[in-house]
Scaffold this motif. Structure first.
Motif, mmCIF file in Angstrom:
data_model
loop_
_atom_site.group_PDB
_atom_site.id
_atom_site.type_symbol
_atom_site.label_atom_id
_atom_site.label_comp_id
_atom_site.label_asym_id
_atom_site.label_seq_id
_atom_site.Cartn_x
_atom_site.Cartn_y
_atom_site.Cartn_z
ATOM 1 N N VAL A 188 -15.808 57.429 28.679
ATOM 2 C CA VAL A 188 -14.423 57.710 28.300
ATOM 3 C C VAL A 188 -14.173 59.223 28.254
ATOM 4 C CG1 VAL A 188 -12.616 57.209 26.624
ATOM 5 C CG2 VAL A 188 -14.580 55.658 26.819
ATOM 6 N N PRO A 189 -13.136 59.721 28.929
ATOM 7 C CA PRO A 189 -12.786 61.144 28.799
ATOM 8 C C PRO A 189 -12.375 61.468 27.367
ATOM 9 C CG PRO A 189 -11.638 60.122 30.653
ATOM 10 C CD PRO A 189 -12.231 59.009 29.850
ATOM 11 N N VAL A 190 -12.711 62.679 26.926
ATOM 12 C CA VAL A 190 -12.393 63.078 25.555
ATOM 13 C C VAL A 190 -11.733 64.450 25.536
ATOM 14 C CG1 VAL A 190 -13.291 63.573 23.254
ATOM 15 C CG2 VAL A 190 -14.353 61.786 24.632
ATOM 16 N N GLY A 191 -10.559 64.502 24.937
ATOM 17 C CA GLY A 191 -9.878 65.765 24.672
ATOM 18 C C GLY A 191 -9.562 65.814 23.194
ATOM 19 N N GLY A 192 -8.385 65.289 22.834
ATOM 20 C CA GLY A 192 -8.044 65.183 21.413
ATOM 21 C C GLY A 192 -8.719 64.020 20.724
ATOM 22 N N GLY A 193 -9.115 63.013 21.509
ATOM 23 C CA GLY A 193 -9.869 61.901 20.931
ATOM 24 C C GLY A 193 -9.092 60.621 20.715
ATOM 25 N N GLY A 194 -7.812 60.580 21.092
ATOM 26 C CA GLY A 194 -7.029 59.369 20.880
ATOM 27 C C GLY A 194 -7.481 58.206 21.747
ATOM 28 N N LYS A 237 -16.544 71.168 29.647
ATOM 29 C CA LYS A 237 -17.296 72.265 29.039
ATOM 30 C C LYS A 237 -16.374 73.398 28.605
ATOM 31 C CE LYS A 237 -21.694 74.649 29.691
ATOM 32 N NZ LYS A 237 -22.823 74.894 30.634
ATOM 33 N N GLY A 238 -15.252 73.541 29.310
ATOM 34 C CA GLY A 238 -14.301 74.600 28.974
ATOM 35 C C GLY A 238 -13.405 74.274 27.793
ATOM 36 N N ALA A 239 -13.535 73.064 27.239
ATOM 37 C CA ALA A 239 -12.785 72.660 26.040
ATOM 38 C C ALA A 239 -13.758 71.929 25.116
ATOM 39 C CB ALA A 239 -11.608 71.766 26.423
ATOM 40 N N PRO A 240 -14.638 72.674 24.443
ATOM 41 C CA PRO A 240 -15.797 72.070 23.772
ATOM 42 C C PRO A 240 -15.601 71.632 22.330
ATOM 43 C CG PRO A 240 -15.985 74.452 23.680
ATOM 44 C CD PRO A 240 -14.696 74.149 24.413
ATOM 45 N N ARG A 274 -10.458 76.692 28.672
ATOM 46 C CA ARG A 274 -10.224 77.008 30.086
ATOM 47 C C ARG A 274 -10.940 75.980 30.942
ATOM 48 N NH1 ARG A 274 -11.323 82.716 33.367
ATOM 49 N NH2 ARG A 274 -10.471 81.972 35.372
ATOM 50 N N THR A 275 -10.158 75.096 31.551
ATOM 51 C CA THR A 275 -10.729 74.034 32.379
ATOM 52 C C THR A 275 -9.676 73.505 33.340
ATOM 53 O OG1 THR A 275 -11.709 71.819 32.373
ATOM 54 C CG2 THR A 275 -10.236 72.350 30.555
ATOM 55 N N ILE A 276 -10.124 72.996 34.489
ATOM 56 C CA ILE A 276 -9.190 72.376 35.418
ATOM 57 C C ILE A 276 -8.753 70.999 34.923
ATOM 58 C CG2 ILE A 276 -10.103 73.618 37.409
ATOM 59 C CD1 ILE A 276 -11.554 71.048 38.232
ATOM 60 N N ALA A 277 -9.434 70.497 33.912
ATOM 61 C CA ALA A 277 -9.079 69.199 33.324
ATOM 62 C C ALA A 277 -8.018 69.421 32.251
ATOM 63 C CB ALA A 277 -10.315 68.523 32.742
ATOM 64 N N ASP A 278 -6.791 69.724 32.680
ATOM 65 C CA ASP A 278 -5.745 70.103 31.730
ATOM 66 C C ASP A 278 -5.394 68.979 30.768
ATOM 67 O OD1 ASP A 278 -4.470 69.385 34.537
ATOM 68 O OD2 ASP A 278 -2.989 68.801 33.040
ATOM 69 N N GLY A 279 -5.635 67.734 31.164
ATOM 70 C CA GLY A 279 -5.310 66.609 30.292
ATOM 71 C C GLY A 279 -6.183 66.509 29.062
ATOM 72 N N ILE A 280 -7.339 67.179 29.067
ATOM 73 C CA ILE A 280 -8.229 67.163 27.891
ATOM 74 C C ILE A 280 -8.517 68.590 27.405
ATOM 75 C CG2 ILE A 280 -9.286 64.925 28.304
ATOM 76 C CD1 ILE A 280 -11.606 66.323 29.676
ATOM 77 N N ALA A 281 -7.632 69.517 27.768
ATOM 78 C CA ALA A 281 -7.812 70.924 27.372
ATOM 79 C C ALA A 281 -7.254 71.141 25.970
ATOM 80 C CB ALA A 281 -7.135 71.840 28.377
ATOM 81 N N VAL A 282 -7.959 70.617 24.973
ATOM 82 C CA VAL A 282 -7.524 70.703 23.571
ATOM 83 C C VAL A 282 -8.415 71.696 22.834
ATOM 84 C CG1 VAL A 282 -7.164 69.411 21.438
ATOM 85 C CG2 VAL A 282 -6.698 68.332 23.652
ATOM 86 N N ARG A 283 -7.787 72.651 22.182
ATOM 87 C CA ARG A 283 -8.540 73.739 21.533
ATOM 88 C C ARG A 283 -9.186 73.319 20.223
ATOM 89 N NH1 ARG A 283 -4.756 78.178 19.360
ATOM 90 N NH2 ARG A 283 -4.663 76.643 17.669
ATOM 91 N N ASP A 284 -8.459 72.550 19.405
ATOM 92 C CA ASP A 284 -8.937 72.223 18.062
ATOM 93 C C ASP A 284 -9.313 70.746 17.956
ATOM 94 O OD1 ASP A 284 -8.359 74.827 17.401
ATOM 95 O OD2 ASP A 284 -6.389 74.346 16.544
#
Length: 403
Positions: A174-180, A204-207, A225-235
């Protein structure tokens, strides 16, 4: 974890509006990984991404007074379109705050669905802060992209569909950014079958979420900083982190190079167009980011397909160069009649197809009377490029190659 009954109720709510996307075996990917890989193609969802599931479920559960006041959302793009199309369905005004660098495709797509779009901030988190203030000032309901039980339940409907078709899955990627997404999917999977291993994949650019999972506490990033803008969550969200720590077995990271390779692989080998976030599970498989037994049944969620055409073009061009199917050479020639013909004859003898020639005689790096020729060639692999290089050397040409 998100209650299974909420997810089941969410499925009843979204059925008939969203697409039940294909969940199909990927034969070539299965062969190279020695497993059975099934791809959940949420890139084929009505908005091109899974986010519409959670957004629709949230707006459907608003009371009439809240619907009259409208909704506000912050998004890099996919959640924006999910909220916009869901709000339009219910006749609710939608205002979407998007980062200034959001892909044009996603901005245009959101406007086309009837929402007002305001660009603010350098990333999702800055857009999010602005959106919260905007919603409060206008008395609207803020539809959070992941910190909301209705949104998480809506995303969890993906797992219900996957397990309905392949009930004996061993792993879920499962892709993970914000975690929803992983909060809903992992909660559902673990309540249906506790033996399923759920693996989160982050960029890796949104760790932030990866580091938080490993340290078992919230760990925010200073930038993304990542090309995966859909999971580019800072916090990292403490709400979704709690679900992840309870339900997720492991998390891995993939870098932009690996994500780009996965996008190109899916395009060529599976005939599927996905965005960076959607490619992360396949990147994890291709790069062997985790150990899995031979013959394991693996479900991978391709979370979205809304990739910017310019980004896709860059990925394709770089991929062709890395796979030795495109060769770019620079040759300095004496600028006189027939000089270029001799060079092209050498290339012809090597069977290289010329697709582009640039001719520069004005560079200050050149001696007077010289010209720099940049030639782009179609080639058939590394051995063919070696043959081209040998033909140039045999013809007396010195050259440099761009990589």
């Amino acid at each position: 974890m998100v209650n299974l009954n909420r997810i089941i109720q969410a499925k009843r709510t979204v059925d008939g509006f969203i697409c039940k996307t294909p969940f199909a075996l990927a034969p070539r990917l299965s062969k190279i990984t020695d497993t059975e890989v099934y791809l959940k193609k949420e890139n084929l969802q009505i908005t091109g991404a899974y986010k519409v599931r959670g957004a629709f479920n949230k707006i459907a559960n608003l009371d009439e007074e809240a619907k009259k006041c409208g909704v506000v959302a912050a998004s890099a793009g996919n959640h924006a379109q999910g909220v916009a199309i869901s709000a339009r369905h219910f006749g609710v005004k939608a205002t979407i705050i998007m980062p200034e660098a959001a892909p044009l495709l996603k901005v245009a797509g959101t406007k086309a669905l009837g929402a007002e779009v305001i660009l603010s901030g350098n990333n999702f988190d800055e857009a999010y802060e602005f959106a919260l203030k905007y919603a409060k000032e206008h008395g609207a309901t803020f539809v959070h992209p992941f910190d909301d039980e209705f949104v998480q339940a809506g995303q969890g409907t993906i797992a219900l569909e996957m397990l309905d078709e392949v009930s004996d899955l061993d792993y879920l990627l499962v892709p993970v950014g914000g975690g929803g997404l992983i909060s809903g999917v992992a909660s559902c999977a673990k309540q249906v079958n506790p033996d399923i291993k759920v693996i989160g994949v982050s960029a890796k650019g949104a760790p932030a979420m990866f580091n938080s999972f490993k340290e078992k506490k919230q760990h925010n990033s200073t930038s993304v900083r990542t090309i995966a803008d859909g999971i580019a969550v800072r916090d990292a969200s403490p709400v979704t982190l709690a679900h992840i720590l309870e339900c997720v077995d492991d998390m891995v990271q993939v870098d932009d190079e690996e994500i780009a390779n996965a996008i190109l692989y899916l395009l060529e080998q599976q005939k599927i167009v996905v965005e960076g976030a959607g490619a992360t599970p396949v990147a994890a498989l291709l790069e062997h980011k985790f150990d899995f037994p031979k013959g394991a049944k693996i479900g991978a969620i391709l979370s979205g397909g809304n990739i910017d055409v310019q980004m896709l073009n860059v990925i394709i061009e770089k991929g062709l160069i890395k796979s030795f199917r495109k060769m770019i050479i620079n040759v300095t020639l004496i600028d006189k009649p027939g000089a270029l013909m001799g060079l092209t004859d050498a290339l012809r003898s090597a069977g290289a197809n010329i697709v582009k020639i640039d001719y520069d005689r004005f560079s200050t790096k050149l001696s007077y009377g010289d010209a720099m020729i940049t030639i782009t060639l179609e080639t058939k692999g590394k051995e063919h490029q070696d043959k081209v290089a040998l033909a140039l050397k045999n013809g007396g040409y010195e050259f440099t190659q761009e990589f």
